[in-house]
Motif scaffolding. Structure first.
Motif, mmCIF file in Angstrom:
data_model
loop_
_atom_site.group_PDB
_atom_site.id
_atom_site.type_symbol
_atom_site.label_atom_id
_atom_site.label_comp_id
_atom_site.label_asym_id
_atom_site.label_seq_id
_atom_site.Cartn_x
_atom_site.Cartn_y
_atom_site.Cartn_z
ATOM 1 N N THR A 51 0.822 -1.193 0.000
ATOM 2 C CA THR A 51 0.000 0.000 0.000
ATOM 3 C C THR A 51 0.861 1.251 0.000
ATOM 4 N N SER A 52 0.246 2.373 -0.359
ATOM 5 C CA SER A 52 1.016 3.595 -0.502
ATOM 6 C C SER A 52 0.112 4.819 -0.489
ATOM 7 N N THR A 53 0.629 5.916 0.018
ATOM 8 C CA THR A 53 -0.036 7.219 -0.118
ATOM 9 C C THR A 53 0.751 8.083 -1.090
ATOM 10 N N ARG A 54 2.005 8.409 -0.730
ATOM 11 C CA ARG A 54 2.800 9.323 -1.532
ATOM 12 C C ARG A 54 3.183 8.751 -2.893
ATOM 13 N N THR A 55 3.638 7.493 -2.930
ATOM 14 C CA THR A 55 4.102 6.925 -4.196
ATOM 15 C C THR A 55 2.954 6.792 -5.186
ATOM 16 N N ARG A 56 1.813 6.291 -4.708
ATOM 17 C CA ARG A 56 0.663 6.153 -5.613
ATOM 18 C C ARG A 56 0.192 7.517 -6.094
ATOM 19 N N SER A 57 0.057 8.457 -5.181
ATOM 20 C CA SER A 57 -0.417 9.792 -5.556
ATOM 21 C C SER A 57 0.563 10.463 -6.515
ATOM 22 N N ALA A 58 1.853 10.329 -6.217
ATOM 23 C CA ALA A 58 2.864 10.983 -7.043
ATOM 24 C C ALA A 58 2.884 10.431 -8.459
ATOM 25 N N PHE A 59 2.869 9.105 -8.600
ATOM 26 C CA PHE A 59 2.868 8.504 -9.933
ATOM 27 C C PHE A 59 1.589 8.846 -10.693
ATOM 28 N N THR A 60 0.454 8.862 -9.994
ATOM 29 C CA THR A 60 -0.817 9.149 -10.657
ATOM 30 C C THR A 60 -0.857 10.574 -11.182
ATOM 31 N N VAL A 61 -0.572 11.539 -10.323
ATOM 32 C CA VAL A 61 -0.630 12.939 -10.742
ATOM 33 C C VAL A 61 0.469 13.253 -11.746
ATOM 34 N N ALA A 62 1.674 12.719 -11.518
ATOM 35 C CA ALA A 62 2.770 12.961 -12.451
ATOM 36 C C ALA A 62 2.428 12.430 -13.842
ATOM 37 N N VAL A 294 10.001 17.721 17.504
ATOM 38 C CA VAL A 294 10.953 17.834 16.393
ATOM 39 C C VAL A 294 10.227 17.760 15.057
ATOM 40 N N PHE A 295 9.261 16.845 14.966
ATOM 41 C CA PHE A 295 8.517 16.706 13.707
ATOM 42 C C PHE A 295 7.861 18.024 13.326
ATOM 43 N N GLN A 296 7.199 18.654 14.267
ATOM 44 C CA GLN A 296 6.502 19.904 13.966
ATOM 45 C C GLN A 296 7.483 21.023 13.620
ATOM 46 N N LYS A 297 8.619 21.036 14.280
ATOM 47 C CA LYS A 297 9.624 22.066 14.012
ATOM 48 C C LYS A 297 10.116 22.003 12.574
ATOM 49 N N TYR A 298 10.254 20.788 12.038
ATOM 50 C CA TYR A 298 10.792 20.620 10.693
ATOM 51 C C TYR A 298 9.725 20.159 9.692
ATOM 52 N N SER A 299 8.471 20.316 10.059
ATOM 53 C CA SER A 299 7.389 19.770 9.224
ATOM 54 C C SER A 299 7.340 20.413 7.835
ATOM 55 N N SER A 300 7.677 21.685 7.730
ATOM 56 C CA SER A 300 7.611 22.327 6.414
ATOM 57 C C SER A 300 8.578 21.667 5.439
ATOM 58 N N ILE A 301 9.756 21.282 5.932
ATOM 59 C CA ILE A 301 10.738 20.604 5.074
ATOM 60 C C ILE A 301 10.291 19.177 4.779
ATOM 61 N N ILE A 302 9.745 18.490 5.787
ATOM 62 C CA ILE A 302 9.291 17.113 5.606
ATOM 63 C C ILE A 302 8.177 17.045 4.563
ATOM 64 N N PHE A 303 7.261 18.013 4.590
ATOM 65 C CA PHE A 303 6.171 17.994 3.607
ATOM 66 C C PHE A 303 6.607 18.552 2.254
ATOM 67 N N GLN A 304 7.619 19.388 2.238
ATOM 68 C CA GLN A 304 8.258 19.799 0.981
ATOM 69 C C GLN A 304 8.872 18.571 0.315
ATOM 70 N N GLU A 305 9.526 17.753 1.123
ATOM 71 C CA GLU A 305 10.119 16.495 0.664
ATOM 72 C C GLU A 305 9.049 15.570 0.086
ATOM 73 N N ALA A 306 7.897 15.506 0.755
ATOM 74 C CA ALA A 306 6.800 14.649 0.278
ATOM 75 C C ALA A 306 6.266 15.142 -1.066
ATOM 76 N N GLU A 307 6.075 16.442 -1.199
ATOM 77 C CA GLU A 307 5.609 16.998 -2.469
ATOM 78 C C GLU A 307 6.590 16.703 -3.593
ATOM 79 N N ASN A 308 7.869 16.745 -3.251
ATOM 80 C CA ASN A 308 8.898 16.539 -4.267
ATOM 81 C C ASN A 308 8.888 15.137 -4.857
ATOM 82 N N ARG A 309 8.208 14.199 -4.194
ATOM 83 C CA ARG A 309 8.047 12.875 -4.807
ATOM 84 C C ARG A 309 7.403 12.999 -6.184
ATOM 85 N N MET A 310 6.380 13.854 -6.287
ATOM 86 C CA MET A 310 5.664 13.999 -7.547
ATOM 87 C C MET A 310 6.551 14.587 -8.633
ATOM 88 N N HIS A 311 7.263 15.649 -8.316
ATOM 89 C CA HIS A 311 8.098 16.312 -9.321
ATOM 90 C C HIS A 311 9.243 15.409 -9.772
#
Length: 324
Positions: A51-62, A294-311
């Protein structure tokens, strides 16, 4: 020649840097709302045994952004390796689709799909490698620091999983200093370490069980402590890895006020998931590989990283269809 994307060691430093640059270009096109249906009319299949969230979404939208028709084939929906051999399935799918994504267990399976399908095959994750994640991760590092030159990164936690393998080898290829910090029983296998050294272009590569190994790094990376499908004693694994949790104390050990934290997600940093609640009820831990602070402190980078899966996946697929 069919250009699949199966594992990092199939590519040179120049190849990977070109993919990073192409990913950045596609990201800008998306941001500027410029249509880029460069692969219009092609059909691709997405095979997901895991199963997948990011990989499936990224491949589909890309795929859709590039103008392709995308067909999802989930676990249990096809006969891959069960009632039909992977070789036969590869030949069938290759006759109908222009490209195939595979996310599953054995690296051997994605290699067979590539060998017998006759079309590009992209590794969305196996137990050994996670190459599409690497392009997204190093794109994120490039965006944050402006360049990969002189960067040092550390992966901490389960050092025997696909993320640790891929980070070590990709860092070696790109010349980025990399330290894997894990208990001795969870350190990378010798063949993976050997591959990293064979493909090293000038990186300092370190394997240690000492958390002081984070000193001076620019980025700390972690992943879940138990991978999908892995049969282990969960309590035993948690107790073994708790000293390797990314918390504020670990951040302080870096001595670098500009250090960042990355995570390929999902992350167990709070009680807002069913699994997280179950772990808390059974073992009393509300945070695992990374604290919520720590997660919340760096969350903007972590979710930037997640978005970058698609690109990055867009760049990988587009590149597979270009003539040499």
């Amino acid at each position: 020649m069919v250009k699949s994307f199966l594992k990092e060691i199939d590519f040179t430093k120049k190849d990977l840097l070109n993919l990073l640059a192409l990913s950045a270009k596609f990201k800008q096109l998306k941001k500027d709302k410029v249509a880029h249906k460069y692969l219009e009319g092609k059909n691709i299949a997405l095979i997901f045994e895991k199963t997948s969230t990011r990989t499936r979404s990224a491949f589909t939208v890309a795929g859709q952004d590039l103008g392709m028709n995308v067909t999802y084939l989930g676990a249990g929906e096809i006969q891959l390796g069960k009632k039909e051999s992977i070789v036969d399935t590869a030949k069938v799918l290759g006759s109908m689709f222009d490209g195939i994504e595979y996310r599953g267990f054995k690296q051997e399976d994605v290699e067979i799909l590539s060998k017998y399908s006759g079309v590009p095959v992209w590794n969305g994750l196996t137990d050994t490698w996670h190459p599409t994640q690497m392009i997204a991760d190093f794109l994120t590092l490039t965006e944050v620091f402006g360049s990969l030159d002189d960067l040092s990164i550390a992966y901490i936690g389960d050092g025997r999983n696909n993320m640790a393998n891929s980070l070590l080898v990709t860092s070696a290829i790109l010349g980025v200093n990399c330290t894997i910090i894990a208990p001795k029983s969870l350190q990378p296998q010798k063949d993976i370490v050997d591959l990293a050294h064979q493909h090293n272009t000038g990186a300092s590569l370190t394997i240690t069980d000492d958390i002081a190994g984070v000193k001076g790094v620019n980025m700390i990376y972690t992943d879940v402590w138990v991978s999908m499908g892995e049969g282990v004693d969960f309590k035993e694994r948690i107790d073994l890895l708790l000293p390797y949790q990314i918390n504020q104390n670990l951040i302080s050990l870096t001595g670098n006020p500009d250090v960042i934290v990355m995570h390929c997600l999902p992350a167990f940093h709070d009680l807002n998931t069913e699994i997280g609640k179950d772990i808390y009820e059974k073992y009393g831990y509300s945070e695992l590989e990374i604290t919520d602070e720590v997660f919340q402190k760096y969350s903007s980078i972590i979710f930037q990283e997640a978005e970058n899966r698609m690109h990055s996946i867009k760049a990988i697929m587009y590149n597979s269809f270009q003539e040499e």
